[in-house]
Design an enzyme around this catalytic site. Sequence first.
Site, PDB file in Angstrom:
ATOM      1  N   TYR A  75       0.854  -1.198   0.000  1.00  0.00           N
ATOM      2  CA  TYR A  75       0.000   0.000   0.000  1.00  0.00           C
ATOM      3  C   TYR A  75       0.890   1.249   0.000  1.00  0.00           C
ATOM      4  O   TYR A  75       0.696   2.169  -0.783  1.00  0.00           O
ATOM      5  CB  TYR A  75      -0.883  -0.025   1.249  1.00  0.00           C
ATOM      6  CG  TYR A  75      -1.958   1.036   1.291  1.00  0.00           C
ATOM      7  CD1 TYR A  75      -3.284   0.713   0.964  1.00  0.00           C
ATOM      8  CD2 TYR A  75      -1.682   2.345   1.680  1.00  0.00           C
ATOM      9  CE1 TYR A  75      -4.287   1.661   1.014  1.00  0.00           C
ATOM     10  CE2 TYR A  75      -2.683   3.302   1.733  1.00  0.00           C
ATOM     11  CZ  TYR A  75      -3.978   2.964   1.401  1.00  0.00           C
ATOM     12  OH  TYR A  75      -4.969   3.901   1.457  1.00  0.00           O
ATOM     13  N   PHE A 127      -8.784  18.180 -24.972  1.00  0.00           N
ATOM     14  CA  PHE A 127      -9.479  16.904 -25.171  1.00  0.00           C
ATOM     15  C   PHE A 127     -10.805  16.930 -24.404  1.00  0.00           C
ATOM     16  O   PHE A 127     -10.973  17.741 -23.495  1.00  0.00           O
ATOM     17  CB  PHE A 127      -8.573  15.773 -24.671  1.00  0.00           C
ATOM     18  CG  PHE A 127      -9.176  14.412 -24.841  1.00  0.00           C
ATOM     19  CD1 PHE A 127      -9.439  13.921 -26.106  1.00  0.00           C
ATOM     20  CD2 PHE A 127      -9.503  13.632 -23.736  1.00  0.00           C
ATOM     21  CE1 PHE A 127     -10.016  12.668 -26.266  1.00  0.00           C
ATOM     22  CE2 PHE A 127     -10.074  12.380 -23.895  1.00  0.00           C
ATOM     23  CZ  PHE A 127     -10.338  11.896 -25.160  1.00  0.00           C
ATOM     24  N   ASP A 128     -11.740  16.028 -24.744  1.00  0.00           N
ATOM     25  CA  ASP A 128     -13.085  16.142 -24.155  1.00  0.00           C
ATOM     26  C   ASP A 128     -13.128  15.967 -22.641  1.00  0.00           C
ATOM     27  O   ASP A 128     -13.822  16.701 -21.959  1.00  0.00           O
ATOM     28  CB  ASP A 128     -14.125  15.256 -24.871  1.00  0.00           C
ATOM     29  CG  ASP A 128     -13.738  13.793 -24.975  1.00  0.00           C
ATOM     30  OD1 ASP A 128     -12.619  13.452 -24.562  1.00  0.00           O
ATOM     31  OD2 ASP A 128     -14.551  12.996 -25.468  1.00  0.00           O
ATOM     32  N   ASP A 217      -0.445  17.798 -21.841  1.00  0.00           N
ATOM     33  CA  ASP A 217      -1.292  16.609 -21.831  1.00  0.00           C
ATOM     34  C   ASP A 217      -0.517  15.635 -22.707  1.00  0.00           C
ATOM     35  O   ASP A 217      -0.526  15.720 -23.934  1.00  0.00           O
ATOM     36  CB  ASP A 217      -2.671  16.945 -22.397  1.00  0.00           C
ATOM     37  CG  ASP A 217      -3.570  15.711 -22.461  1.00  0.00           C
ATOM     38  OD1 ASP A 217      -3.033  14.583 -22.437  1.00  0.00           O
ATOM     39  OD2 ASP A 217      -4.787  15.879 -22.556  1.00  0.00           O
ATOM     40  N   ALA A 219      -0.464  12.375 -23.332  1.00  0.00           N
ATOM     41  CA  ALA A 219      -0.981  11.041 -23.682  1.00  0.00           C
ATOM     42  C   ALA A 219      -0.212  10.400 -24.849  1.00  0.00           C
ATOM     43  O   ALA A 219       0.082   9.219 -24.824  1.00  0.00           O
ATOM     44  CB  ALA A 219      -2.465  11.127 -24.003  1.00  0.00           C
ATOM     45  N   LYS A 260      -2.385   5.277 -23.481  1.00  0.00           N
ATOM     46  CA  LYS A 260      -1.940   5.570 -24.844  1.00  0.00           C
ATOM     47  C   LYS A 260      -0.459   5.206 -24.948  1.00  0.00           C
ATOM     48  O   LYS A 260      -0.117   4.050 -25.096  1.00  0.00           O
ATOM     49  CB  LYS A 260      -2.162   7.045 -25.188  1.00  0.00           C
ATOM     50  CG  LYS A 260      -3.591   7.577 -25.377  1.00  0.00           C
ATOM     51  CD  LYS A 260      -4.644   7.106 -24.501  1.00  0.00           C
ATOM     52  CE  LYS A 260      -5.986   7.753 -24.634  1.00  0.00           C
ATOM     53  NZ  LYS A 260      -6.205   8.952 -23.879  1.00  0.00           N
ATOM     54  N   HIS A 452     -21.815  12.472 -25.041  1.00  0.00           N
ATOM     55  CA  HIS A 452     -21.699  11.440 -26.090  1.00  0.00           C
ATOM     56  C   HIS A 452     -21.550  10.019 -25.558  1.00  0.00           C
ATOM     57  O   HIS A 452     -21.872   9.071 -26.241  1.00  0.00           O
ATOM     58  CB  HIS A 452     -20.567  11.766 -27.064  1.00  0.00           C
ATOM     59  CG  HIS A 452     -19.233  11.972 -26.425  1.00  0.00           C
ATOM     60  ND1 HIS A 452     -19.002  12.943 -25.468  1.00  0.00           N
ATOM     61  CD2 HIS A 452     -18.044  11.337 -26.589  1.00  0.00           C
ATOM     62  CE1 HIS A 452     -17.741  12.891 -25.092  1.00  0.00           C
ATOM     63  NE2 HIS A 452     -17.134  11.930 -25.748  1.00  0.00           N
TER      64      HIS A 452
HETATM   65  C1  LIG Z   1      -7.336   9.767 -23.421  1.00  0.00           C
HETATM   66  C2  LIG Z   1      -6.987  11.152 -23.215  1.00  0.00           C
HETATM   67  C3  LIG Z   1      -7.191  11.771 -21.972  1.00  0.00           C
HETATM   68  C4  LIG Z   1      -7.900  11.092 -20.816  1.00  0.00           C
HETATM   69  O1  LIG Z   1      -7.260   9.945 -20.411  1.00  0.00           O
HETATM   70  P1  LIG Z   1      -8.032   8.650 -19.868  1.00  0.00           P
HETATM   71  O2  LIG Z   1      -6.942   7.696 -19.594  1.00  0.00           O
HETATM   72  O3  LIG Z   1      -8.978   8.203 -20.943  1.00  0.00           O
HETATM   73  O4  LIG Z   1      -8.773   9.054 -18.643  1.00  0.00           O
HETATM   74  C5  LIG Z   1      -6.766  13.072 -21.848  1.00  0.00           C
HETATM   75  N1  LIG Z   1      -6.190  13.733 -22.875  1.00  0.00           N
HETATM   76  C6  LIG Z   1      -5.996  13.173 -24.080  1.00  0.00           C
HETATM   77  C7  LIG Z   1      -5.345  13.944 -25.164  1.00  0.00           C
HETATM   78  C8  LIG Z   1      -6.403  11.871 -24.293  1.00  0.00           C
HETATM   79  O5  LIG Z   1      -6.223  11.335 -25.498  1.00  0.00           O
END
Ligand SMILES: *Cc1c(COP(=O)(O)O)cnc(C)c1O
Length: 460
Positions: A75, A127-128, A217, A219, A260, A452
């Site tokens: 933990y 991103f959304d 961000d 990803a 990703k 969505h």
């Molecule tokens: C997927 C994604 C996120 C969110 O990440 P999750 O792992 O799906 O919660 C944030 N920003 C971008 C650019 C993404 O592609």
Amino acid sequence: MFRPRDEYAEPYRIKMVEPIRQTTREEREALISQAGYNLFSLPSEAVYIDLLTDSGTSAMSDAQWAALMRGDEAYAGSRSYFHLKESIKDIMGFDYVIPTHQGRGAEHVLMAAMVKQGDRVLGNMHFDTTEGHILLRGAEPVNCLRDVGYRVSEDVPFKGDFDLEKLRREIEKDPRTVPFVLITVTCNNNGGQPVSMKNIKAVSRIAKEYGIPVFFDAARFAENCYFIKHLEEGYADKSIREIAREMFSYGDGCTMSAKKDALVNIGGFLATNNESIYRKAIEWQIPFEGFVTYGGLAGRDMEAMAVGLQSVLDELYLEDRIGQVRYLGELLIEAGIPIVRPTGGHGVYLDAEAMLPHLRRDHFPAQCLAVELYIEGGIRGVELGGCAFGREDPVTGEAIWPELELVRLAVPRRVYTDRHMKMVASALARVKERAHEIRGLKLTYQAPVLRHFTAKFARE
Ligand SMILES: *Cc1c(COP(=O)(O)O)cnc(C)c1O
């Protein structure tokens, strides 16, 4: 530039397979109607080729599966946490690491620590889920993408770049209301388009003038670095690792969806060099994500992430990955399907407005196209248009439509072969032949944020 795809094959052998099955057209018609014409509501077994997302859908390597066995499930103070931290420090140069269950967990923790009501978070194009978190804080998401980033058919590199003048104008409205600038690499929502190093450097310089922190961000950081290497002057002889190091040196930290470019099925993190941001963020991490040294993950998940972050830097892997996406794009262009140009890092984006010009925005053309592709070939893409990004004006109740009306076909990493890509192209060519007959959809249910995912539709 890029090596032609017939000069190399996948830089791996396949060690394990997962059977998939084709359904009949009648089955698909029934399934999609039961799902309220929302592809998120389909059972994945009803999907033949699943291009809904490249998130958490990667095939892990033998090295990652082996790393799972080394997971330390403590933990507090898990050895696996320290492995992850070292891997992040090594690639990104950030000292403080907060693991989270996935990318949006990191967004939540960062936004809760830094964003107040009335703030404006400036980005190239949020991103959304990022946009959702900003709105949930009572703040405003502001996109500063340069105009060419919205012009789908213009084939120029680095369409993820900021419009630097717009960025400065937005900051100058009131710098005190800008908690940070967020650079999304690659820019997911306009086609996985990369951001150039030159632009990243300039954004960072402008933000610093006003004392505003810069976050990434991250990803798809490795995919972005691959584009920099191949498309930006001065980077051809640098390794992806060197490029990543330089890129992150222009920021104060990052949020990361490890689903990703860390090549794992679950996980994420917030990393930063700023100790006070780190301190504030862990106040939110502990109640929402679990203790600092596991963040909603098992030790084994952190081990697989630590390894995946290193292996994603492999150039042969990136060449094959981005080459496959480009290959799908070329097949679609040959078939006369309108797509966002150039193809980006992780998927091909279909221009639904150009493909279904007889439909109005409130017919949700991109949703219609995604539904028809499923019915035609059992292929699942995702709408990124009026449903995902449309909103109602809080005062007038009028619909606000986003710039773009796209369907994204995201390609999972190391999962499908080029023959799967051919099936996708031939199904889309058949949809194109009957495009003029496709009717619109109307919304019958919507949630207040991120509608969505759970929306329901009926046929007009
Ligand atoms: C997927 C994604 C996120 C969110 O990440 P999750 O792992 O799906 O919660 C944030 N920003 C971008 C650019 C993404 O592609």
